[in-house]
Write a protein that holds these residues in place. Sequence first.
Motif, PDB file in Angstrom:
ATOM      1  N   ILE A  61       0.850  -1.204   0.000  1.00  0.00           N
ATOM      2  CA  ILE A  61       0.000   0.000   0.000  1.00  0.00           C
ATOM      3  C   ILE A  61       0.880   1.246   0.000  1.00  0.00           C
ATOM      4  CG2 ILE A  61      -1.653   1.361   1.360  1.00  0.00           C
ATOM      5  CD1 ILE A  61      -2.773  -1.388   2.356  1.00  0.00           C
ATOM      6  N   ARG A  62       1.853   1.287   0.902  1.00  0.00           N
ATOM      7  CA  ARG A  62       2.724   2.459   1.021  1.00  0.00           C
ATOM      8  C   ARG A  62       3.525   2.692  -0.259  1.00  0.00           C
ATOM      9  NH1 ARG A  62       4.922   1.276   5.344  1.00  0.00           N
ATOM     10  NH2 ARG A  62       6.617   0.053   4.485  1.00  0.00           N
ATOM     11  N   ILE A  63       4.125   1.641  -0.782  1.00  0.00           N
ATOM     12  CA  ILE A  63       4.950   1.780  -1.990  1.00  0.00           C
ATOM     13  C   ILE A  63       4.105   2.246  -3.166  1.00  0.00           C
ATOM     14  CG2 ILE A  63       6.244   0.454  -3.710  1.00  0.00           C
ATOM     15  CD1 ILE A  63       7.320  -1.209  -1.266  1.00  0.00           C
ATOM     16  N   ARG A  64       2.940   1.646  -3.336  1.00  0.00           N
ATOM     17  CA  ARG A  64       2.081   2.033  -4.462  1.00  0.00           C
ATOM     18  C   ARG A  64       1.589   3.475  -4.293  1.00  0.00           C
ATOM     19  NH1 ARG A  64       1.713   1.579  -9.634  1.00  0.00           N
ATOM     20  NH2 ARG A  64      -0.406   1.540 -10.388  1.00  0.00           N
ATOM     21  N   ARG A  65       1.237   3.856  -3.069  1.00  0.00           N
ATOM     22  CA  ARG A  65       0.803   5.234  -2.811  1.00  0.00           C
ATOM     23  C   ARG A  65       1.915   6.211  -3.170  1.00  0.00           C
ATOM     24  NH1 ARG A  65       1.805   8.567   1.212  1.00  0.00           N
ATOM     25  NH2 ARG A  65       2.487   6.998   2.710  1.00  0.00           N
ATOM     26  N   GLN A  66       3.133   5.891  -2.791  1.00  0.00           N
ATOM     27  CA  GLN A  66       4.265   6.767  -3.083  1.00  0.00           C
ATOM     28  C   GLN A  66       4.576   6.792  -4.575  1.00  0.00           C
ATOM     29  OE1 GLN A  66       7.138   5.080  -0.368  1.00  0.00           O
ATOM     30  NE2 GLN A  66       6.486   6.429   1.291  1.00  0.00           N
ATOM     31  N   LEU A 100      -5.591   2.838  -5.804  1.00  0.00           N
ATOM     32  CA  LEU A 100      -4.158   2.745  -6.116  1.00  0.00           C
ATOM     33  C   LEU A 100      -3.892   2.177  -7.507  1.00  0.00           C
ATOM     34  CD1 LEU A 100      -2.926   1.474  -2.636  1.00  0.00           C
ATOM     35  CD2 LEU A 100      -2.605   3.774  -3.601  1.00  0.00           C
ATOM     36  N   PHE A 101      -4.948   2.008  -8.297  1.00  0.00           N
ATOM     37  CA  PHE A 101      -4.813   1.516  -9.676  1.00  0.00           C
ATOM     38  C   PHE A 101      -4.000   0.217  -9.736  1.00  0.00           C
ATOM     39  CE2 PHE A 101      -5.431   6.103 -10.002  1.00  0.00           C
ATOM     40  CZ  PHE A 101      -6.563   6.133 -10.798  1.00  0.00           C
ATOM     41  N   CYS A 102      -4.386  -0.733  -8.903  1.00  0.00           N
ATOM     42  CA  CYS A 102      -3.752  -2.048  -8.923  1.00  0.00           C
ATOM     43  C   CYS A 102      -4.810  -3.087  -8.575  1.00  0.00           C
ATOM     44  CB  CYS A 102      -2.567  -2.102  -7.950  1.00  0.00           C
ATOM     45  SG  CYS A 102      -2.991  -1.870  -6.225  1.00  0.00           S
ATOM     46  N   SER A 103      -4.431  -4.335  -8.620  1.00  0.00           N
ATOM     47  CA  SER A 103      -5.386  -5.398  -8.318  1.00  0.00           C
ATOM     48  C   SER A 103      -5.353  -5.748  -6.828  1.00  0.00           C
ATOM     49  CB  SER A 103      -5.070  -6.636  -9.143  1.00  0.00           C
ATOM     50  OG  SER A 103      -3.843  -7.193  -8.727  1.00  0.00           O
ATOM     51  N   GLU A 104      -6.439  -6.349  -6.378  1.00  0.00           N
ATOM     52  CA  GLU A 104      -6.464  -6.860  -5.010  1.00  0.00           C
ATOM     53  C   GLU A 104      -5.382  -7.920  -4.827  1.00  0.00           C
ATOM     54  OE1 GLU A 104      -9.261  -6.796  -6.954  1.00  0.00           O
ATOM     55  OE2 GLU A 104     -10.867  -5.816  -5.836  1.00  0.00           O
ATOM     56  N   SER A 105      -5.170  -8.722  -5.868  1.00  0.00           N
ATOM     57  CA  SER A 105      -4.150  -9.770  -5.806  1.00  0.00           C
ATOM     58  C   SER A 105      -2.757  -9.196  -5.598  1.00  0.00           C
ATOM     59  CB  SER A 105      -4.170 -10.608  -7.091  1.00  0.00           C
ATOM     60  OG  SER A 105      -5.384 -11.294  -7.205  1.00  0.00           O
ATOM     61  N   TYR A 106      -2.485  -8.053  -6.232  1.00  0.00           N
ATOM     62  CA  TYR A 106      -1.187  -7.404  -6.033  1.00  0.00           C
ATOM     63  C   TYR A 106      -1.046  -6.965  -4.571  1.00  0.00           C
ATOM     64  CZ  TYR A 106       2.424  -3.931  -5.761  1.00  0.00           C
ATOM     65  OH  TYR A 106       3.516  -3.221  -5.338  1.00  0.00           O
ATOM     66  N   LEU A 107      -2.063  -6.295  -4.051  1.00  0.00           N
ATOM     67  CA  LEU A 107      -1.982  -5.818  -2.661  1.00  0.00           C
ATOM     68  C   LEU A 107      -1.821  -6.973  -1.679  1.00  0.00           C
ATOM     69  CD1 LEU A 107      -4.581  -2.901  -2.420  1.00  0.00           C
ATOM     70  CD2 LEU A 107      -2.090  -2.751  -2.595  1.00  0.00           C
ATOM     71  N   MET A 108      -2.512  -8.074  -1.953  1.00  0.00           N
ATOM     72  CA  MET A 108      -2.445  -9.224  -1.053  1.00  0.00           C
ATOM     73  C   MET A 108      -1.123  -9.991  -1.180  1.00  0.00           C
ATOM     74  SD  MET A 108      -5.219  -9.030   0.653  1.00  0.00           S
ATOM     75  CE  MET A 108      -5.135 -10.589   1.501  1.00  0.00           C
ATOM     76  N   GLY A 109      -0.347  -9.680  -2.210  1.00  0.00           N
ATOM     77  CA  GLY A 109       0.930 -10.357  -2.397  1.00  0.00           C
ATOM     78  C   GLY A 109       0.819 -11.652  -3.173  1.00  0.00           C
ATOM     79  N   TRP A 110      -0.325 -11.873  -3.811  1.00  0.00           N
ATOM     80  CA  TRP A 110      -0.528 -13.094  -4.587  1.00  0.00           C
ATOM     81  C   TRP A 110       0.072 -12.993  -5.975  1.00  0.00           C
ATOM     82  CZ3 TRP A 110      -6.329 -12.956  -3.021  1.00  0.00           C
ATOM     83  CH2 TRP A 110      -6.452 -13.314  -1.672  1.00  0.00           C
TER      84      TRP A 110
END
Length: 81
Positions: free
Chosen positions: A7-12, A55-65
Amino acid sequence: MTIGDRIRIRRQELRLSADDLAQRIGKNRATIYRYENNEIDNLPINIVSQLAQALFCSESYLMGWEDKKNALPDDDSALKE
């Protein structure tokens, strides 16, 4: 890498402040920092979904999948909403 790290990295990467992200999902800055610092266990799926959309990404990305992020929109007008 934890969900908070992602979350932090994508936000930045998107050059969003914690306040910007909080406004997008209807939370406050302190809550965003709690997510980023992994102080909230078991994020509800609706929150993960809202974060992914903001954050213009997938839930799978955030979850680390998966490691692949969705691409940014063609213009940055969506970032200014």
